[in-house]
Structure formats: structure tokens, C-alpha cells
Design an enzyme around this catalytic site. Structure first.
Site, PDB file in Angstrom:
ATOM      1  N   HIS A 164       4.638   5.620  11.690  1.00  0.00           N
ATOM      2  CA  HIS A 164       4.173   5.525  10.298  1.00  0.00           C
ATOM      3  C   HIS A 164       3.216   6.698  10.091  1.00  0.00           C
ATOM      4  O   HIS A 164       2.000   6.525   9.980  1.00  0.00           O
ATOM      5  CB  HIS A 164       3.477   4.181  10.087  1.00  0.00           C
ATOM      6  CG  HIS A 164       3.263   3.786   8.654  1.00  0.00           C
ATOM      7  ND1 HIS A 164       3.429   4.649   7.580  1.00  0.00           N
ATOM      8  CD2 HIS A 164       2.880   2.591   8.112  1.00  0.00           C
ATOM      9  CE1 HIS A 164       3.167   4.009   6.453  1.00  0.00           C
ATOM     10  NE2 HIS A 164       2.827   2.763   6.750  1.00  0.00           N
ATOM     11  N   ARG A 211       0.798  -1.235   0.000  1.00  0.00           N
ATOM     12  CA  ARG A 211       0.000   0.000   0.000  1.00  0.00           C
ATOM     13  C   ARG A 211       0.826   1.279   0.000  1.00  0.00           C
ATOM     14  O   ARG A 211       0.585   2.190  -0.790  1.00  0.00           O
ATOM     15  CB  ARG A 211      -0.940   0.043   1.222  1.00  0.00           C
ATOM     16  CG  ARG A 211      -2.201  -0.737   1.055  1.00  0.00           C
ATOM     17  CD  ARG A 211      -2.572  -1.373   2.375  1.00  0.00           C
ATOM     18  NE  ARG A 211      -1.592  -2.388   2.696  1.00  0.00           N
ATOM     19  CZ  ARG A 211      -1.687  -3.655   2.284  1.00  0.00           C
ATOM     20  NH1 ARG A 211      -2.743  -4.034   1.637  1.00  0.00           N
ATOM     21  NH2 ARG A 211      -0.732  -4.533   2.553  1.00  0.00           N
ATOM     22  N   THR A 212       1.772   1.367   0.922  1.00  0.00           N
ATOM     23  CA  THR A 212       2.476   2.643   1.085  1.00  0.00           C
ATOM     24  C   THR A 212       3.263   2.975  -0.179  1.00  0.00           C
ATOM     25  O   THR A 212       3.179   4.088  -0.708  1.00  0.00           O
ATOM     26  CB  THR A 212       3.413   2.569   2.311  1.00  0.00           C
ATOM     27  OG1 THR A 212       2.657   2.072   3.422  1.00  0.00           O
ATOM     28  CG2 THR A 212       3.971   3.938   2.652  1.00  0.00           C
ATOM     29  N   LYS A 215      25.806  -4.590  -2.173  1.00  0.00           N
ATOM     30  CA  LYS A 215      27.281  -4.543  -2.291  1.00  0.00           C
ATOM     31  C   LYS A 215      27.902  -3.923  -1.059  1.00  0.00           C
ATOM     32  O   LYS A 215      29.116  -3.714  -1.006  1.00  0.00           O
ATOM     33  CB  LYS A 215      27.681  -3.729  -3.525  1.00  0.00           C
ATOM     34  CG  LYS A 215      27.154  -4.272  -4.834  1.00  0.00           C
ATOM     35  CD  LYS A 215      27.511  -3.307  -5.969  1.00  0.00           C
ATOM     36  CE  LYS A 215      26.596  -3.502  -7.150  1.00  0.00           C
ATOM     37  NZ  LYS A 215      26.641  -2.346  -8.060  1.00  0.00           N
ATOM     38  N   ARG A 274      11.333   3.590   3.800  1.00  0.00           N
ATOM     39  CA  ARG A 274      10.867   2.596   4.788  1.00  0.00           C
ATOM     40  C   ARG A 274      12.083   1.781   5.190  1.00  0.00           C
ATOM     41  O   ARG A 274      12.821   1.289   4.333  1.00  0.00           O
ATOM     42  CB  ARG A 274       9.787   1.691   4.209  1.00  0.00           C
ATOM     43  CG  ARG A 274       9.466   0.534   5.161  1.00  0.00           C
ATOM     44  CD  ARG A 274       8.265  -0.249   4.760  1.00  0.00           C
ATOM     45  NE  ARG A 274       7.036   0.483   5.012  1.00  0.00           N
ATOM     46  CZ  ARG A 274       5.825  -0.045   4.937  1.00  0.00           C
ATOM     47  NH1 ARG A 274       5.683  -1.318   4.607  1.00  0.00           N
ATOM     48  NH2 ARG A 274       4.755   0.683   5.175  1.00  0.00           N
TER      49      ARG A 274
HETATM   50  N1   CP Z   1      -0.372  -0.071   5.786  1.00  0.00           N
HETATM   51  C1   CP Z   1       0.846  -0.323   5.269  1.00  0.00           C
HETATM   52  O1   CP Z   1       1.864   0.294   5.636  1.00  0.00           O
HETATM   53  O2   CP Z   1       0.835  -1.292   4.303  1.00  0.00           O
HETATM   54  P1   CP Z   1       2.105  -1.771   3.479  1.00  0.00           P
HETATM   55  O3   CP Z   1       3.055  -2.437   4.467  1.00  0.00           O
HETATM   56  O4   CP Z   1       1.590  -2.721   2.446  1.00  0.00           O
HETATM   57  O5   CP Z   1       2.751  -0.545   2.894  1.00  0.00           O
END
Ligand code: CP
Length: 306
Positions: free
Chosen positions: A135, A57-58, A86, A107
Site C-alpha cells: 500500500h 480514506r484511500t 457480468k 485496489r
Molecule cells: N488506510 C486505508 O487504506 O484506509 P481505507 O481502507 O479506508 O482506504
């Protein structure tokens, strides 16, 4: 109303005005997110994506947001396709992607990684999840979803359920809910309670909270059940995970006759039965869609258009 932040690292950095600004812009951008209107606000701009942990999603909603605003996207969805394999370190990788892009989305498995990168590069940094930390863009879409359904946040009764220890979505969300005057119930197994530091901060902010391990304590009084996955990947001991997984199961039988909605940041494993998906309770797919207009609003706020 204006937006004061250069980077999006933690929801704790946001003022109420900052959040309200994003929510207002999100509302205006919904038709663009639905492809009913066009925007070229990010034309000529590039978004750099650095994903050291998996995401559906993100990552994809950021990509969709940038492309629907007329911009471009570069980056990696996994380190295996980058020079990280590497031995290139985070600082050098971030410096390089920042040379090619107008903002970075990162992330990482390590808490504090996005803050660290924001200290060493000049372009705006967006934290797309840092370990068990925060988040913040998820929180903005969670708050937007609640506002869209209820028209307000103040006075809502929200239960956060599941992995409150490792869940970065609930860490971020609890701060925002506290800021806007929602009441919170924290429902978790004793081993996965909300961290003391978060409880302490919420108390300092005069947020109304309580803790329980029994979902039946909250079912009759909450407006929102915010369910989370027990995060296998964050458990130091696989046996402890096996013991705790499946602690809560939300199904249509449990919800029957209740006056609430069910949200989830997704992915789910088995904590919400598919028989909830198409009921009036299940809001999690709609919630995930709002990731697009929310992230469009964020990109417009952080990246100066020509
Ligand atoms: N909600 C969320 O962060 O989903 P993903 O891990 O799929 O990005």
C-alpha cells in the site's frame, strides 16, 4: 530533486530521491489540501478509480486530491456497480477505464493486481492496496506524518504492532523505514509475524529490526507505536481470527507517562481505545488527513498537466 516513476506499485520501486521529492511537494501542497490556496494543476484531467475492495480514506482522499487540483474523477467504489458483475475480467475493465482517464487508482484483493494492470495499459497506475501485498501511497503519508512530527526519520524507533502477516501497510512501511534508517520493532502474535521474505529483504538492506510478541518490551523506548487492525477478511480460518483478535489494546492507561505517538492506517476496530483519540498520543486522524496533500503530490508527479 526529481521523480523517476511512471507507476506507483510498490514502495520497493522508489529511490530515496523519489520519496523525498513527494515529501517536499506534499509540504507545498498542504495549503491547497486545507482549502487555503487554489490549484488548477489537474484541470481537464480525469482520474479513474477501480475499487474491488472497500475503502474510505484511500478512495475519498484520492477523489478530494484530484478535485482540489481542479481535475475530475470517474470509476467505481465497489464492483457491484460495474460490469465486473457480468463477468468482465480485470484486464478488460482496466483497459476500458484507461480509455476514459489519465491515470488509474486500483485496489484489489489479489496481490500483484496493480502490477499486472500496469503491464497492460499505458496510463499511470497507482496501487491503492493489493491484497496482503503493498500500500505504497499509505506509506508515503505515514512517512510524511513522522517527518512532520519529528522532523526526521533516521534514528527513529518505530514499533509496528498487530497483523504483520497480512497487513499491506506494514509491509510497505517497513521498507521505507529501513531505507531512511529508522529502527524497527515488530510486535505481533506468533501467528501474525512479518513474512520471512520481508525480513530477509530488510536484513539485506541492513535495516535494524527485532521481533517480539510482548508490547511491554517496546513501550519505554519507541517514538512511534504504529498499530494495525487484525484483518479478519484475510484469515483462511475464522476460528483462528476469533482466537487472535484483541491481542493488543492500546489505551490511555497503557500510554500514561510514555514519550511516543500512536499512528494507525485506519480503520481501527478495537485495538485503540477511543480514550486515546484526543490525547497528545493520538496522531491517526491527522495522519489520515495527510493522505490528501500526499496524493496531490503523487497526482502532480504522475499526470502531465497542460
Ligand atoms: N488506510 C486505508 O487504506 O484506509 P481505507 O481502507 O479506508 O482506504
Amino acid at each position: 530533486m526529481s521523480f523517476s516513476l511512471k507507476n506507483i506499485i510498490s514502495i520497493k520501486d522508489f529511490s530515496k530521491d523519489d520519496i523525498n521529492f513527494i515529501l517536499k511537494q506534499t509540504e507545498k501542497l498542504e495549503p491547497v489540501a486545507r482549502s487555503q490556496e487554489m490549484s488548477q494543476n489537474m484541470a481537464g484531467k480525469i482520474l479513474g478509480m477501480m475499487f474491488y475492495e472497500p475503502s474510505t480514506r484511500t478512495r475519498l482522499s484520492f477523489e478530494t486530491s484530484m478535485k482540489r487540483l481542479g481535475g475530475g474523477v470517474i470509476g467505481f467504489a465497489e464492483t457491484g456497480a460495474s460490469s465486473v458483475t457480468k463477468g468482465e475480467n480485470l484486464a478488460d475493465t482496466a483497459r476500458m477505464v484507461a480509455e476514459y482517464a489519465d491515470a488509474l487508482v486500483i485496489r484489489h484483493n489479489l496481490e500483484g493486481a496493480a502490477r499486472y494492470v500496469s503491464d497492460i495499459v499505458d496510463v499511470p497506475i497507482i496501487n491503492a492496496g493489493d491484497g496482503a501485498g503493498q500500500h505504497p501511497t499509505q506509506t508515503l503519508l505515514d512517512i510524511y506524518t513522522m517527518k512532520r512530527v519529528f522532523g526526521k526519520i533516521k534514528g527513529l524507533n518505530v514499533a509496528l504492532i498487530g497483523d504483520l502477516k497480512y497487513g499491506r501497510t506494514v509491509h510497505s512501511l517497513s521498507y521505507a523505514l529501513g531505507m531512511f534508517g529508522a529502527k524497527m520493532s515488530f510486535v505481533s502474535p506468533p501467528e501474525l509475524k512479518m513474512p520471512q521474505e520481508t525480513l530477509h529483504d530488510l536484513k539485506g538492506a541492513k535495516a535494524v529490526t527485532r521481533e517480539t510478541d510482548n508490547i511491554h518490551d517496546v513501550l519505554d523506548e519507541v517514538d512511534v507505536l504504529y498499530v494495525t487492525r487484525i484483518q479478519k477478511e484475510r484469515f483462511p480460518d475464522p476460528e483462528e481470527y476469533s482466537r487472535i483478535k484483541g491481542a493488543y489494546l492500546i489505551n490511555s492507561e497503557l500510554l500514561n507517562g510514555k514519550d511516543l505517538i500512536v499512528m494507525h492506517p485506519l480503520p481501527r476496530v478495537d485495538e485503540i481505545s477511543p480514550d486515546v483519540d484526543d490525547t497528545k498520543y493520538g496522531k491517526y486522524f491527522e495522519q489520515a488527513f495527510y493522505g490528501v496533500p500526499v496524493r496531490m503530490a503523487i497526482l502532480n508527479a504522475l499526470i502531465k498537466s497542460f
